[in-house]
Scaffold this active site. Structure first.
Site, PDB file in Angstrom:
ATOM      1  N   ARG A 157      -7.889  -4.215  -2.766  1.00  0.00           N
ATOM      2  CA  ARG A 157      -7.348  -3.169  -3.640  1.00  0.00           C
ATOM      3  C   ARG A 157      -8.336  -2.922  -4.783  1.00  0.00           C
ATOM      4  O   ARG A 157      -8.229  -3.518  -5.850  1.00  0.00           O
ATOM      5  CB  ARG A 157      -5.995  -3.590  -4.199  1.00  0.00           C
ATOM      6  CG  ARG A 157      -4.948  -3.812  -3.145  1.00  0.00           C
ATOM      7  CD  ARG A 157      -3.568  -4.052  -3.765  1.00  0.00           C
ATOM      8  NE  ARG A 157      -2.696  -4.643  -2.778  1.00  0.00           N
ATOM      9  CZ  ARG A 157      -2.186  -3.996  -1.733  1.00  0.00           C
ATOM     10  NH1 ARG A 157      -2.449  -2.721  -1.566  1.00  0.00           N
ATOM     11  NH2 ARG A 157      -1.422  -4.627  -0.870  1.00  0.00           N
ATOM     12  N   CYS A 205       0.827  -1.209   0.000  1.00  0.00           N
ATOM     13  CA  CYS A 205       0.000   0.000   0.000  1.00  0.00           C
ATOM     14  C   CYS A 205       0.862   1.261   0.000  1.00  0.00           C
ATOM     15  O   CYS A 205       0.521   2.266  -0.646  1.00  0.00           O
ATOM     16  CB  CYS A 205      -0.921   0.010   1.215  1.00  0.00           C
ATOM     17  SG  CYS A 205      -2.067  -1.374   1.285  1.00  0.00           S
TER      18      CYS A 205
END
Length: 213
Positions: free
Chosen positions: A127, A50
């Protein structure tokens, strides 16, 4: 199966509305009317994949802005966690995160957008990336696994392609980038098919014609 699909947003329909606290103050979908919006979720703050994605989005933020597109992140973490993480990215990687991040502890936005997949994790958003146009219509959705980061360059390319299609009433082929030929809509009547070869396009067959812009 139909009940599961109904829980997810649908392409070419209005994107789910939201009001949420972010690192830049309160935000709602209505705040972005007249602009493109890329709303993207990540599993958790202070995670390595991330972090690379947020650095990538931050480095491309000016490019998106030049295309009338805003960025908005989200995870099921607190506002304080978001703030601490973005400060850590600034300190450790030298990158300022210029866009807001939604605090979604109650998973209200994540649930509305189908970002929570129990098969991936019960309390994390996958995601997911959503492209919302200036009229608030959901135009594209892209999902990635937990283990692999997204390609920000592909999102730039996709946005360029959609904006080109909207402006010129054309489609774009695989891997299209600005400057490449675009696809002309195929004819829909026998008369139009007969006329297609004389219209000045690069025609391979009646259903496949391209042109330069």
């Amino acid at each position: 199966m139909s009940e599961i699909l109904s829980q997810f947003p649908h392409l070419n329909e209005p994107a789910p509305g939201f009001k949420a606290k972010t690192t830049h103050g309160d935000r709602s979908l209505a705040d972005y009317k007249g602009k493109w919006l890329i709303l993207f979720s990540h599993p958790a703050d202070f995670t390595p994949v991330c972090t690379t994605e947020f650095i990538g989005f931050a480095n491309a933020a000016d490019t998106f802005k030049s295309m009338n597109c805003e960025l908005l992140g989200l995870s099921i973490d607190s506002l304080f966690s978001h703030l601490a993480w973005t400060q850590n990215i600034q300190e450790k990687f030298g990158v300022h995160i210029p866009f807001p991040i939604i605090e979604d502890i109650k998973m209200e936005v994540a649930s509305a957008y189908g970002m929570v997949h129990p098969g991936a994790a019960d309390t994390q958003a996958v995601r997911a990336t959503f492209f919302i146009d200036p009229d608030g219509v959901l135009r594209a959705m892209v999902y990635y696994p937990m283990s692999n980061g997204r390609s920000i360059n592909e999102f730039i390319r996709l946005l360029q392609a959609m904006q080109t299609s909207d402006k010129n009433s054309v489609a774009t082929p695989e891997g299209w980038t600005p400057g490449c030929d675009v696809i002309v809509p195929p004819p829909k009547t026998p008369e139009a098919i007969a006329k297609r070869a004389t219209e000045g396009y690069k025609t391979v067959d009646w259903y496949y014609s391209t042109k330069s812009l």
